[in-house]
Design an enzyme around this catalytic site. Structure first.
Site, PDB file in Angstrom:
ATOM      1  N   ASP A 198      -0.454 -11.247  -5.651  1.00 35.40           N
ATOM      2  CA  ASP A 198      -0.251 -10.569  -6.865  1.00 35.40           C
ATOM      3  C   ASP A 198      -0.279 -11.402  -8.159  1.00 35.40           C
ATOM      4  OD1 ASP A 198      -0.379  -8.100  -8.410  1.00 35.40           O
ATOM      5  OD2 ASP A 198       1.539  -7.725  -7.794  1.00 35.40           O
ATOM      6  N   GLU A 229      -9.299  -4.383 -12.404  1.00 40.64           N
ATOM      7  CA  GLU A 229      -8.978  -2.738 -12.459  1.00 40.64           C
ATOM      8  C   GLU A 229      -9.667  -2.188 -13.801  1.00 40.64           C
ATOM      9  OE1 GLU A 229      -4.685  -0.307 -12.888  1.00 40.64           O
ATOM     10  OE2 GLU A 229      -4.965  -2.416 -12.166  1.00 40.64           O
ATOM     11  N   LYS A 252     -10.206  -1.599  -9.038  1.00 41.06           N
ATOM     12  CA  LYS A 252      -8.982  -0.863  -9.074  1.00 41.06           C
ATOM     13  C   LYS A 252      -8.934   0.562  -9.972  1.00 41.06           C
ATOM     14  CE  LYS A 252      -4.999  -2.720  -8.719  1.00 41.06           C
ATOM     15  NZ  LYS A 252      -3.745  -3.902  -9.269  1.00 41.06           N
ATOM     16  N   THR A 264      -4.511   2.442  -7.182  1.00 37.85           N
ATOM     17  CA  THR A 264      -3.425   1.877  -7.569  1.00 37.85           C
ATOM     18  C   THR A 264      -2.504   2.943  -8.077  1.00 37.85           C
ATOM     19  OG1 THR A 264      -2.292  -0.015  -8.522  1.00 37.85           O
ATOM     20  CG2 THR A 264      -4.232   1.091  -9.738  1.00 37.85           C
ATOM     21  N   PHE A 270       3.205   1.993  -4.509  1.00 37.50           N
ATOM     22  CA  PHE A 270       3.964   1.059  -5.301  1.00 37.50           C
ATOM     23  C   PHE A 270       5.561   0.993  -4.934  1.00 37.50           C
ATOM     24  CE2 PHE A 270       1.921  -0.421  -9.419  1.00 37.50           C
ATOM     25  CZ  PHE A 270       0.842  -0.816  -8.825  1.00 37.50           C
TER      26      PHE A 270
END
Length: 316
Positions: free
Chosen positions: A16, A95, A131, A155, A177
């Site tokens: 990440d 994203e 994303k 996400t 998350f």
């Protein structure tokens, strides 16, 4: 054997980060980025060429001032993605602008544009995950995009309703998350930090894992947003885990034995009938944490996107 290498026996490790040196060091299969990480990368002095190339690209593309800013921003996203892909064997997650999170059609168009930009640079769409926030609109956009072999990573996923709707829409991958769920419960004084095994974020991923595997859904589960190494270790065996550099470092330095925590069930069941849009919205709305954290996450990523655009506006 250190814990990072032990974990790799059970779970595909995803970095990440957008930091190339860290990716070389920890050798993940995949990597994820988000607007916050992209903004951090752009602010590093040695990455000034990212801005210069993006501005040059935008000016060549032409169009209105707004279009130039958008094209420059997309170019930075793609260029960082390509740099990372040179260091990993698997996927890069890139994203879509979070401000599009409630517009299915615009998410589809943006995803198609990003994939085309990757392919213009010789990168196959098979190595890119788009994303999207886990709103109803984005889940349905991902369902449509998969028909074009554009794979998505949903996400900002906090509720079981989000996870279920993703599986029922044949989304390629979800990112629950863990850490942000934990943050919310801590902020409300509903839990202490003493037991990560009973951490609500960890329990959320376990519930999703068991539901997916029991009903034979193909959607990949990638735990994300970890605050502590124990949150990672209690999810050993999850399909994928995307882990920040500081926690990758901890795992690499630790040699204590770890064991697989998530094991697919051996008894299977027929999936329930898919959620309708109204059922999804009602079920998601029952989870105050998920409603708040989804909104907060979209706002944060939008803020970072605007900050990137402000940097670019000074150059265009």
């Amino acid at each position: 054997m250190n814990q990072l290498n032990q974990l790799k026996q059970f779970t595909i490790i995803v970095a990440d980060t957008s930091d190339i040196e860290s990716i070389y060091q920890y050798k993940p299969d995949d990597a994820t980025t988000n607007p916050s990480l992209i903004l951090q990368a752009v602010k590093v002095a040695s990455n000034k060429n990212l801005i210069d190339n993006a501005v040059e690209y935008a000016k060549k593309k032409g169009g209105s001032y707004k279009q130039k800013i958008e094209n420059a921003s997309d170019k930075i996203l793609i260029d960082i993605g390509i740099k990372i892909l040179q260091c990993i064997p698997g996927y890069i997650s890139s994203e879509v602008d979070a401000r599009l999170s409630f517009n299915k059609e615009k998410c589809i168009l943006k995803a198609q544009k990003l994939i085309n930009m990757y392919e213009e640079q010789g990168i196959s769409r098979d190595r890119v995950l788009i994303k999207l926030a886990s709103t109803w609109e984005c889940i349905k956009a991902a369902e449509e995009l998969r028909k074009e072999n554009i794979l998505c990573n949903l996400t900002l996923l906090f509720s079981f309703a989000q996870a279920r709707a993703c599986a029922e829409s044949n989304v390629f991958l979800i990112s629950p998350f863990v850490g942000r769920i934990y943050d919310w419960y801590i902020s409300k004084n509903l839990i202490t930090s003493s037991s990560f095994e009973q951490d609500p974020g960890v329990l959320s991923v376990r519930k999703i894992f068991n539901f997916y595997k029991r009903h034979s859904y193909n959607t990949i589960i990638m735990g994300a947003s970890f605050r502590h190494i124990d949150q990672v270790l209690y999810l050993a065996g999850c399909d994928r885990l995307t882990i920040s550099v500081n926690l990758l470092r901890e795992l690499q330095l630790n040699t204590e034995i770890i064991e697989r925590k998530l094991i697919p069930p051996t008894i299977f069941a027929k999936p329930p009938s898919p959620l309708s849009e109204s059922e999804f919205r009602w079920e998601h709305n029952q989870d105050s944490m998920a409603v708040q954290k989804l909104s907060e996450g979209i706002q944060l990523f939008s803020k970072d996107q605007l900050a990137l655009e402000k940097i670019l506006s000074k150059e265009i």
